[in-house]
Design an enzyme around this catalytic site. Structure first.
Site, PDB file in Angstrom:
ATOM      1  N   SER A   6       1.138  -0.707  -0.049  1.00 54.86           N
ATOM      2  CA  SER A   6       0.429   0.143   0.134  1.00 54.86           C
ATOM      3  C   SER A   6       0.759   1.068   0.145  1.00 54.86           C
ATOM      4  O   SER A   6       1.948   1.258   1.036  1.00 54.86           O
ATOM      5  CB  SER A   6      -1.434  -0.209   1.062  1.00 54.86           C
ATOM      6  OG  SER A   6      -1.429   1.386   1.574  1.00 54.86           O
ATOM      7  N   HIS A  31      -1.536  -1.262  -4.306  1.00 56.88           N
ATOM      8  CA  HIS A  31      -2.288  -1.224  -3.464  1.00 56.88           C
ATOM      9  C   HIS A  31      -2.624   0.528  -3.334  1.00 56.88           C
ATOM     10  O   HIS A  31      -1.732   1.334  -2.738  1.00 56.88           O
ATOM     11  CB  HIS A  31      -2.491  -2.128  -2.133  1.00 56.88           C
ATOM     12  CG  HIS A  31      -3.323  -1.817  -1.839  1.00 56.88           C
ATOM     13  ND1 HIS A  31      -4.495  -2.319  -1.745  1.00 56.88           N
ATOM     14  CD2 HIS A  31      -4.522  -1.226  -0.453  1.00 56.88           C
ATOM     15  CE1 HIS A  31      -5.813  -1.719  -0.704  1.00 56.88           C
ATOM     16  NE2 HIS A  31      -5.411  -1.321   0.217  1.00 56.88           N
ATOM     17  N   ASP A  33      -5.381   3.571  -1.370  1.00 53.97           N
ATOM     18  CA  ASP A  33      -6.127   3.917  -0.889  1.00 53.97           C
ATOM     19  C   ASP A  33      -6.605   5.400  -0.837  1.00 53.97           C
ATOM     20  O   ASP A  33      -5.963   5.919  -0.553  1.00 53.97           O
ATOM     21  CB  ASP A  33      -5.118   3.482   0.803  1.00 53.97           C
ATOM     22  CG  ASP A  33      -5.054   1.563   0.679  1.00 53.97           C
ATOM     23  OD1 ASP A  33      -6.121   1.207   0.889  1.00 53.97           O
ATOM     24  OD2 ASP A  33      -4.533   1.535   1.773  1.00 53.97           O
ATOM     25  N   MET A  35      -9.180   7.713   0.514  1.00 55.98           N
ATOM     26  CA  MET A  35     -10.272   8.106   1.407  1.00 55.98           C
ATOM     27  C   MET A  35     -11.087   9.205   1.062  1.00 55.98           C
ATOM     28  O   MET A  35     -10.167  10.352   0.668  1.00 55.98           O
ATOM     29  CB  MET A  35      -9.009   8.504   2.738  1.00 55.98           C
ATOM     30  CG  MET A  35      -9.019   7.109   3.246  1.00 55.98           C
ATOM     31  SD  MET A  35      -8.078   6.951   4.755  1.00 55.98           S
ATOM     32  CE  MET A  35      -6.254   5.134   3.795  1.00 55.98           C
ATOM     33  N   HIS A  64      -8.449   0.492  -3.463  1.00 54.43           N
ATOM     34  CA  HIS A  64      -9.430   0.519  -2.640  1.00 54.43           C
ATOM     35  C   HIS A  64     -10.106   1.791  -2.292  1.00 54.43           C
ATOM     36  O   HIS A  64      -9.294   2.606  -1.754  1.00 54.43           O
ATOM     37  CB  HIS A  64      -8.754   0.028  -1.296  1.00 54.43           C
ATOM     38  CG  HIS A  64      -9.518  -0.389   0.038  1.00 54.43           C
ATOM     39  ND1 HIS A  64      -8.537   0.045   0.819  1.00 54.43           N
ATOM     40  CD2 HIS A  64     -10.229  -0.470   0.255  1.00 54.43           C
ATOM     41  CE1 HIS A  64      -9.603  -0.672   2.276  1.00 54.43           C
ATOM     42  NE2 HIS A  64     -10.550   0.020   1.481  1.00 54.43           N
ATOM     43  N   MET A  66     -12.110   4.035  -0.397  1.00 54.88           N
ATOM     44  CA  MET A  66     -12.964   4.158   1.285  1.00 54.88           C
ATOM     45  C   MET A  66     -13.905   5.705   0.622  1.00 54.88           C
ATOM     46  O   MET A  66     -13.045   6.637   2.259  1.00 54.88           O
ATOM     47  CB  MET A  66     -11.893   4.502   2.788  1.00 54.88           C
ATOM     48  CG  MET A  66     -11.732   2.963   2.383  1.00 54.88           C
ATOM     49  SD  MET A  66      -9.351   3.257   3.478  1.00 54.88           S
ATOM     50  CE  MET A  66      -8.913   3.150   2.205  1.00 54.88           C
ATOM     51  N   MET A 135     -10.980  -6.361   5.580  1.00 55.49           N
ATOM     52  CA  MET A 135      -9.946  -5.448   6.246  1.00 55.49           C
ATOM     53  C   MET A 135      -9.833  -6.383   7.478  1.00 55.49           C
ATOM     54  O   MET A 135     -10.735  -6.831   8.441  1.00 55.49           O
ATOM     55  CB  MET A 135     -11.447  -4.143   6.822  1.00 55.49           C
ATOM     56  CG  MET A 135     -11.593  -3.132   5.701  1.00 55.49           C
ATOM     57  SD  MET A 135      -9.918  -2.991   4.484  1.00 55.49           S
ATOM     58  CE  MET A 135      -8.808  -1.723   6.122  1.00 55.49           C
ATOM     59  N   ASP A 169      -6.374  -6.110   4.731  1.00 54.61           N
ATOM     60  CA  ASP A 169      -5.636  -4.956   4.292  1.00 54.61           C
ATOM     61  C   ASP A 169      -5.543  -4.355   6.111  1.00 54.61           C
ATOM     62  O   ASP A 169      -6.428  -4.864   6.424  1.00 54.61           O
ATOM     63  CB  ASP A 169      -6.801  -4.122   3.508  1.00 54.61           C
ATOM     64  CG  ASP A 169      -6.552  -3.109   3.797  1.00 54.61           C
ATOM     65  OD1 ASP A 169      -4.916  -3.005   4.170  1.00 54.61           O
ATOM     66  OD2 ASP A 169      -7.119  -2.109   3.413  1.00 54.61           O
TER      67      ASP A 169
HETATM   68  C1  DX5 Z   1      -6.439   1.157   6.223  1.00 55.20           C
HETATM   69  C2  DX5 Z   1      -6.094   0.714   4.677  1.00 55.20           C
HETATM   70  C3  DX5 Z   1      -4.299  -0.216   4.448  1.00 55.20           C
HETATM   71  C4  DX5 Z   1      -3.811   0.577   5.011  1.00 55.20           C
HETATM   72  C5  DX5 Z   1      -2.429  -0.910   5.528  1.00 55.20           C
HETATM   73  O1  DX5 Z   1      -7.576   1.307   5.784  1.00 55.20           O
HETATM   74  O2  DX5 Z   1      -6.991   0.048   4.275  1.00 55.20           O
HETATM   75  O3  DX5 Z   1      -4.363  -0.116   3.479  1.00 55.20           O
HETATM   76  O4  DX5 Z   1      -2.707   1.212   4.225  1.00 55.20           O
HETATM   77  O5  DX5 Z   1      -1.324  -0.470   5.807  1.00 55.20           O
HETATM   78  P1  DX5 Z   1      -0.552  -1.268   7.110  1.00 55.20           P
HETATM   79  O6  DX5 Z   1      -0.136  -1.720   6.026  1.00 55.20           O
HETATM   80  O7  DX5 Z   1       0.096  -0.281   7.809  1.00 55.20           O
HETATM   81  O8  DX5 Z   1      -1.638  -1.472   8.443  1.00 55.20           O
HETATM   82 ZN    ZN Z   2      -6.169  -0.377   2.016  1.00 57.23          ZN
END
Ligand code: DX5
Ligand code: ZN
Length: 214
Positions: A6, A31, A33, A35, A64, A66, A135, A169
């Protein structure tokens, strides 16, 4: 076991280089993320950033989302270069319409569930999906503690739809990946463990080895 680093945990001032580095370093997917500060209490980046870093890797871009009402933005992310798009079942009323929109754009649809959401909620959509994302932390931030009590969801999915890919994840590292592998996970997202390592390529190899030994 596939590893999807990620970029949330990478150096945002050098995103292109970081993506190139993990691509050469043995990552399987990238990956990303996304948000929105509404669905989760944090804001990261949107489709223009995905587009800007797309040329730095030929690996699948695993986006991903969110974000609230993700259907509004599916086309933008497809055009930006998303290959797989995961969205949260908790964030969208029109789940089927969103899955269809992803497929129509030529990307692979995936549904994600937060820790508090029963995995049974995705069952009606399984034959339309490429992957389910379970998750293992509350979405919103990297670097949180792995919730091993989410693994029964993975086992249930693998019983119900053995062909379907299952991704976890959050909190994946050398100490936690074996339990995910044992539960039947196909793809692990890893942010902090990979980008926080002195040698990310070595960490990707070590994670695969730890999963394989499980
Ligand atoms: C959290 C994200 C993850 C996050 C994982 O909301 O979806 O992808 O980056 O990070 P680590 O591996 O640091 O837990
Ligand atoms: Zn993620």
């Amino acid at each position: 076991m596939l590893i999807a680093p990620s970029i949330l945990a990478s150096d945002f001032s050098r995103l292109g280089e970081q993506v190139q580095m993990i691509t050469k370093g043995g990552a399987d997917w990238i990956h990303l993320d996304v948000m929105d500060g509404l669905f989760v209490p944090n804001i990261t980046f949107g489709a223009p950033v995905v587009k800007a870093i797309k040329p730095y890797s030929s690996l699948p871009f695993d986006v991903h989302l969110m974000i609230q009402e993700p259907k509004r933005y599916i086309e933008d992310f497809c055009k930006a270069g998303a290959d797989i798009i995961s969205f949260h079942i908790e964030a969208e009323q029109d789940v089927m319409g969103t899955i269809r929109k992803i497929a129509d754009c030529g990307a692979k649809p995936a549904l994600a569930v937060k820790p508090g959401t029963p995995v049974e909620t995705v069952f009606p959509y399984l034959n339309q999906l490429y992957m389910v994302l379970v998750m293992t932390v509350e979405p919103g931030f990297g670097g949180q503690k792995y919730m091993a009590d989410m693994l029964p969801k993975v086992r249930l999915l693998k019983e119900k739809a053995p062909e379907l890919l299952v991704q976890v994840d959050g909190g994946i590292g050398l100490d936690t990946i074996a339990s995910s592998a044992q539960a039947g996970v196909d793809i692990c997202v890893a942010g902090t463990s990979v980008f926080g390592a002195p040698n990310p390529a070595q960490m990707i190899a070590d994670l695969k080895k730890a999963a394989g030994a499980a």
